[in-house]
Design a protein around this motif. Sequence first.
Motif, PDB file in Angstrom:
ATOM      1  N   GLU A 141       0.809  -1.206   0.000  1.00  0.00           N
ATOM      2  CA  GLU A 141       0.000   0.000   0.000  1.00  0.00           C
ATOM      3  C   GLU A 141       0.856   1.277   0.000  1.00  0.00           C
ATOM      4  O   GLU A 141       0.496   2.264  -0.644  1.00  0.00           O
ATOM      5  CB  GLU A 141      -0.930   0.015   1.226  1.00  0.00           C
ATOM      6  N   ASN A 142       1.950   1.269   0.730  1.00  0.00           N
ATOM      7  CA  ASN A 142       2.763   2.493   0.812  1.00  0.00           C
ATOM      8  C   ASN A 142       4.059   2.405  -0.009  1.00  0.00           C
ATOM      9  O   ASN A 142       4.923   3.262   0.111  1.00  0.00           O
ATOM     10  CB  ASN A 142       3.099   2.829   2.269  1.00  0.00           C
ATOM     11  N   LEU A 143       4.190   1.361  -0.813  1.00  0.00           N
ATOM     12  CA  LEU A 143       5.429   1.168  -1.571  1.00  0.00           C
ATOM     13  C   LEU A 143       5.689   2.340  -2.527  1.00  0.00           C
ATOM     14  O   LEU A 143       6.809   2.857  -2.593  1.00  0.00           O
ATOM     15  CB  LEU A 143       5.361  -0.141  -2.363  1.00  0.00           C
ATOM     16  N   ALA A 144       4.672   2.764  -3.252  1.00  0.00           N
ATOM     17  CA  ALA A 144       4.859   3.853  -4.223  1.00  0.00           C
ATOM     18  C   ALA A 144       5.263   5.149  -3.522  1.00  0.00           C
ATOM     19  O   ALA A 144       6.187   5.863  -3.970  1.00  0.00           O
ATOM     20  CB  ALA A 144       3.578   4.056  -5.023  1.00  0.00           C
ATOM     21  N   GLU A 145       4.556   5.436  -2.426  1.00  0.00           N
ATOM     22  CA  GLU A 145       4.863   6.667  -1.686  1.00  0.00           C
ATOM     23  C   GLU A 145       6.273   6.624  -1.112  1.00  0.00           C
ATOM     24  O   GLU A 145       7.055   7.581  -1.261  1.00  0.00           O
ATOM     25  CB  GLU A 145       3.841   6.847  -0.567  1.00  0.00           C
ATOM     26  N   LYS A 146       6.605   5.517  -0.435  1.00  0.00           N
ATOM     27  CA  LYS A 146       7.931   5.382   0.168  1.00  0.00           C
ATOM     28  C   LYS A 146       9.023   5.411  -0.896  1.00  0.00           C
ATOM     29  O   LYS A 146      10.083   6.042  -0.707  1.00  0.00           O
ATOM     30  CB  LYS A 146       8.006   4.081   0.952  1.00  0.00           C
ATOM     31  N   LEU A 147       8.793   4.721  -1.989  1.00  0.00           N
ATOM     32  CA  LEU A 147       9.798   4.649  -3.040  1.00  0.00           C
ATOM     33  C   LEU A 147      10.025   6.024  -3.682  1.00  0.00           C
ATOM     34  O   LEU A 147      11.166   6.407  -3.972  1.00  0.00           O
ATOM     35  CB  LEU A 147       9.364   3.635  -4.102  1.00  0.00           C
ATOM     36  N   GLU A 148       8.915   6.761  -3.880  1.00  0.00           N
ATOM     37  CA  GLU A 148       9.043   8.105  -4.456  1.00  0.00           C
ATOM     38  C   GLU A 148       9.840   9.027  -3.531  1.00  0.00           C
ATOM     39  O   GLU A 148      10.723   9.766  -3.966  1.00  0.00           O
ATOM     40  CB  GLU A 148       7.652   8.685  -4.694  1.00  0.00           C
ATOM     41  N   ARG A 149       9.525   8.960  -2.240  1.00  0.00           N
ATOM     42  CA  ARG A 149      10.228   9.794  -1.269  1.00  0.00           C
ATOM     43  C   ARG A 149      11.705   9.403  -1.181  1.00  0.00           C
ATOM     44  O   ARG A 149      12.578  10.268  -1.151  1.00  0.00           O
ATOM     45  CB  ARG A 149       9.556   9.657   0.100  1.00  0.00           C
ATOM     46  N   ALA A 150      11.982   8.117  -1.137  1.00  0.00           N
ATOM     47  CA  ALA A 150      13.357   7.654  -1.043  1.00  0.00           C
ATOM     48  C   ALA A 150      14.154   8.007  -2.292  1.00  0.00           C
ATOM     49  O   ALA A 150      15.323   8.406  -2.218  1.00  0.00           O
ATOM     50  CB  ALA A 150      13.386   6.150  -0.797  1.00  0.00           C
ATOM     51  N   THR A 151      13.506   7.846  -3.454  1.00  0.00           N
ATOM     52  CA  THR A 151      14.197   8.167  -4.705  1.00  0.00           C
ATOM     53  C   THR A 151      14.543   9.644  -4.781  1.00  0.00           C
ATOM     54  O   THR A 151      15.647  10.018  -5.202  1.00  0.00           O
ATOM     55  CB  THR A 151      13.311   7.767  -5.907  1.00  0.00           C
ATOM     56  N   ALA A 170      11.301  17.715   0.343  1.00  0.00           N
ATOM     57  CA  ALA A 170      10.198  17.023   1.015  1.00  0.00           C
ATOM     58  C   ALA A 170       8.883  17.714   0.755  1.00  0.00           C
ATOM     59  O   ALA A 170       7.835  17.054   0.560  1.00  0.00           O
ATOM     60  CB  ALA A 170      10.486  16.953   2.525  1.00  0.00           C
ATOM     61  N   LEU A 171       8.890  19.060   0.774  1.00  0.00           N
ATOM     62  CA  LEU A 171       7.652  19.794   0.486  1.00  0.00           C
ATOM     63  C   LEU A 171       7.168  19.530  -0.931  1.00  0.00           C
ATOM     64  O   LEU A 171       5.950  19.400  -1.177  1.00  0.00           O
ATOM     65  CB  LEU A 171       7.877  21.294   0.696  1.00  0.00           C
ATOM     66  N   ALA A 172       8.117  19.458  -1.866  1.00  0.00           N
ATOM     67  CA  ALA A 172       7.723  19.154  -3.243  1.00  0.00           C
ATOM     68  C   ALA A 172       7.103  17.771  -3.346  1.00  0.00           C
ATOM     69  O   ALA A 172       6.157  17.536  -4.082  1.00  0.00           O
ATOM     70  CB  ALA A 172       8.947  19.277  -4.153  1.00  0.00           C
ATOM     71  N   LEU A 173       7.678  16.833  -2.596  1.00  0.00           N
ATOM     72  CA  LEU A 173       7.144  15.481  -2.590  1.00  0.00           C
ATOM     73  C   LEU A 173       5.726  15.456  -2.014  1.00  0.00           C
ATOM     74  O   LEU A 173       4.830  14.771  -2.551  1.00  0.00           O
ATOM     75  CB  LEU A 173       8.078  14.568  -1.792  1.00  0.00           C
ATOM     76  N   LEU A 174       5.524  16.176  -0.924  1.00  0.00           N
ATOM     77  CA  LEU A 174       4.173  16.223  -0.331  1.00  0.00           C
ATOM     78  C   LEU A 174       3.175  16.823  -1.296  1.00  0.00           C
ATOM     79  O   LEU A 174       2.020  16.359  -1.396  1.00  0.00           O
ATOM     80  CB  LEU A 174       4.223  17.035   0.984  1.00  0.00           C
ATOM     81  N   ALA A 175       3.584  17.893  -1.994  1.00  0.00           N
ATOM     82  CA  ALA A 175       2.668  18.515  -2.952  1.00  0.00           C
ATOM     83  C   ALA A 175       2.327  17.549  -4.069  1.00  0.00           C
ATOM     84  O   ALA A 175       1.178  17.481  -4.540  1.00  0.00           O
ATOM     85  CB  ALA A 175       3.314  19.787  -3.530  1.00  0.00           C
ATOM     86  N   TYR A 176       3.285  16.745  -4.472  1.00  0.00           N
ATOM     87  CA  TYR A 176       3.051  15.757  -5.522  1.00  0.00           C
ATOM     88  C   TYR A 176       2.072  14.686  -5.029  1.00  0.00           C
ATOM     89  O   TYR A 176       1.168  14.251  -5.765  1.00  0.00           O
ATOM     90  CB  TYR A 176       4.375  15.130  -5.939  1.00  0.00           C
ATOM     91  N   LEU A 177       2.250  14.241  -3.775  1.00  0.00           N
ATOM     92  CA  LEU A 177       1.395  13.177  -3.242  1.00  0.00           C
ATOM     93  C   LEU A 177      -0.029  13.660  -3.006  1.00  0.00           C
ATOM     94  O   LEU A 177      -0.995  12.910  -3.125  1.00  0.00           O
ATOM     95  CB  LEU A 177       1.987  12.649  -1.940  1.00  0.00           C
TER      96      LEU A 177
END
Length: 206
Positions: free
Chosen positions: A125-135, A197-204
């Motif tokens: 369930e959180n793989l895409a989110e975690k992977l995007e953040r880690a990448t 991180a803020l950019a990632l949150l806005a994307y999510l």
Amino acid sequence: MSAPAEHTHHIKLRSTQLEMQSGNQRVDDYDNKLKAAEAELGRIQQEREELERKKRELEELTARKRSFLTQQVELTEKLSNALVLIDRELYAIRQEADELEQCRVCFAAHLDKIQKFNPENWTRENLAEKLERATMATDIAADEYDQAAAHFENGRSGAIFGRASKRARAAKSTSSEFSVNFKNGLAFNLPVVVLGALALLAYLVK
């Protein structure tokens, strides 16, 4: 008649004695004058030798003074130039040390963040989110590493980072914004990570 004869003989004797005394006196006067002249010549010779000695001493001191002045000028120039170069070198060393310290703080923050990623514990369930953040975090860290490598490539600390990537070298050759910020001591601050991180949150959120 005998009395006048004795009287005449006595007068001749005294005259001879007077002549002898006068001659002795002239000889004594000559000897005295000769001794006085010899003494004067001796005094003049001593004065001459003394003047020559003082002249040699003065010439020796003058030569030593000239040698000292030459050495003083040469050494002053050498020491002055050395001090200028040392000051420049110390300034460059301190500047590079400050930049390395900023680099260390930034790399330590990136390392701590990256080491906390554990893909094995991510769920589907959180793989895409975690992977995007880690990448994104690893991309930021890799980009700043390459830019640091490019910045230090020709400096004393170039061997620490190895050879910079072509992309980083191209950014450096075109005077990228990172190079400007780095020289001002702002390139490796943590707000870069926060912005990521803020950019990632806005994307999510989208």
